[in-house]
Design a protein around this motif. Structure first.
Motif, PDB file in Angstrom:
ATOM      1  N   SER A   1      50.673  49.145  42.147  1.00 30.82           N
ATOM      2  CA  SER A   1      49.434  48.500  42.607  1.00 30.82           C
ATOM      3  C   SER A   1      49.538  48.020  44.054  1.00 30.82           C
ATOM      4  N   ALA A   2      50.741  48.063  44.618  1.00 28.83           N
ATOM      5  CA  ALA A   2      50.904  47.721  46.036  1.00 28.83           C
ATOM      6  C   ALA A   2      50.267  48.785  46.924  1.00 28.83           C
ATOM      7  N   SER A   3      50.166  50.018  46.406  1.00 30.06           N
ATOM      8  CA  SER A   3      49.591  51.098  47.214  1.00 30.06           C
ATOM      9  C   SER A   3      48.323  51.714  46.616  1.00 30.06           C
TER      10      SER A   3
ATOM     11  N   LEU B   1      41.601  44.299  37.037  1.00 26.43           N
ATOM     12  CA  LEU B   1      41.846  45.118  38.227  1.00 26.43           C
ATOM     13  C   LEU B   1      42.922  44.429  39.050  1.00 26.43           C
ATOM     14  N   VAL B   2      44.012  45.157  39.295  1.00 26.83           N
ATOM     15  CA  VAL B   2      45.145  44.619  40.039  1.00 26.83           C
ATOM     16  C   VAL B   2      45.259  45.382  41.359  1.00 26.83           C
TER      17      VAL B   2
ATOM     18  N   LYS C   1      45.849  39.854  40.546  1.00 25.97           N
ATOM     19  CA  LYS C   1      44.532  40.041  39.939  1.00 25.97           C
ATOM     20  C   LYS C   1      43.464  40.028  41.024  1.00 25.97           C
ATOM     21  N   TYR C   2      42.603  41.021  40.980  1.00 27.38           N
ATOM     22  CA  TYR C   2      41.468  41.117  41.894  1.00 27.38           C
ATOM     23  C   TYR C   2      40.180  40.780  41.149  1.00 27.38           C
TER      24      TYR C   2
ATOM     25  N   LEU D   1      45.020  49.321  40.356  1.00 26.26           N
ATOM     26  CA  LEU D   1      45.431  49.533  38.965  1.00 26.26           C
ATOM     27  C   LEU D   1      44.405  48.860  38.066  1.00 26.26           C
ATOM     28  N   LEU D   2      43.818  49.621  37.142  1.00 26.65           N
ATOM     29  CA  LEU D   2      42.879  49.057  36.177  1.00 26.65           C
ATOM     30  C   LEU D   2      43.570  49.042  34.814  1.00 26.65           C
ATOM     31  N   VAL D   3      43.775  47.835  34.296  1.00 24.32           N
ATOM     32  CA  VAL D   3      44.468  47.630  33.026  1.00 24.32           C
ATOM     33  C   VAL D   3      43.427  47.337  31.955  1.00 24.32           C
TER      34      VAL D   3
END
Length: 115
Positions: free
Chosen positions: A21-23, A90-91, A96-97, A26-28
């Protein structure tokens, strides 16, 4: 174009997804296999993944909260989000975003946030 999710079942899987998720966003999706509300939310998640709105530049993962409880708990701890299920998180950049749970998980809601 349809996107696919990966089911994560171990802390190692989760750590790799979180690092990614740094690049890439990511949807969990945290899913309870015994809950009708979660079944509905999973349907909405699937509809989103099968829509043209789902980005190929995002990673998608599913965690079954009963079967993979340690992973579910680690996610809650790592992104500082109180566990709920169903839940979508959403990460971005390992944080967390955005998050939604229960009936707030809709294809339209995901479209709005993700695009």
């Amino acid at each position: 174009m349809s996107q696919h999710y990966k089911e994560i079942t171990s802390i190692e899987d989760w750590n790799a997804a979180l690092e990614g998720s740094a690049s890439r966003p990511l949807l969990v999706f945290k899913h309870s296999t015994t809950c009708p509300v979660s079944a509905n939310a999973f349907s909405e998640f699937s509809n989103y993944l099968n829509s043209d709105a789902a980005s190929a530049d995002t990673d998608y993962v599913l965690v079954k909260v009963i079967e993979s409880r340690p992973v579910s708990n680690q996610i809650a701890e790592d992104v500082s989000v109180k566990h709920e299920s169903p839940q979508v998180i959403l990460v971005k950049d390992k944080a967390k975003y955005w998050t939604a749970s229960h009936w707030s998980i809709t294809e339209a809601h995901m479209n709005a946030v993700m695009n």
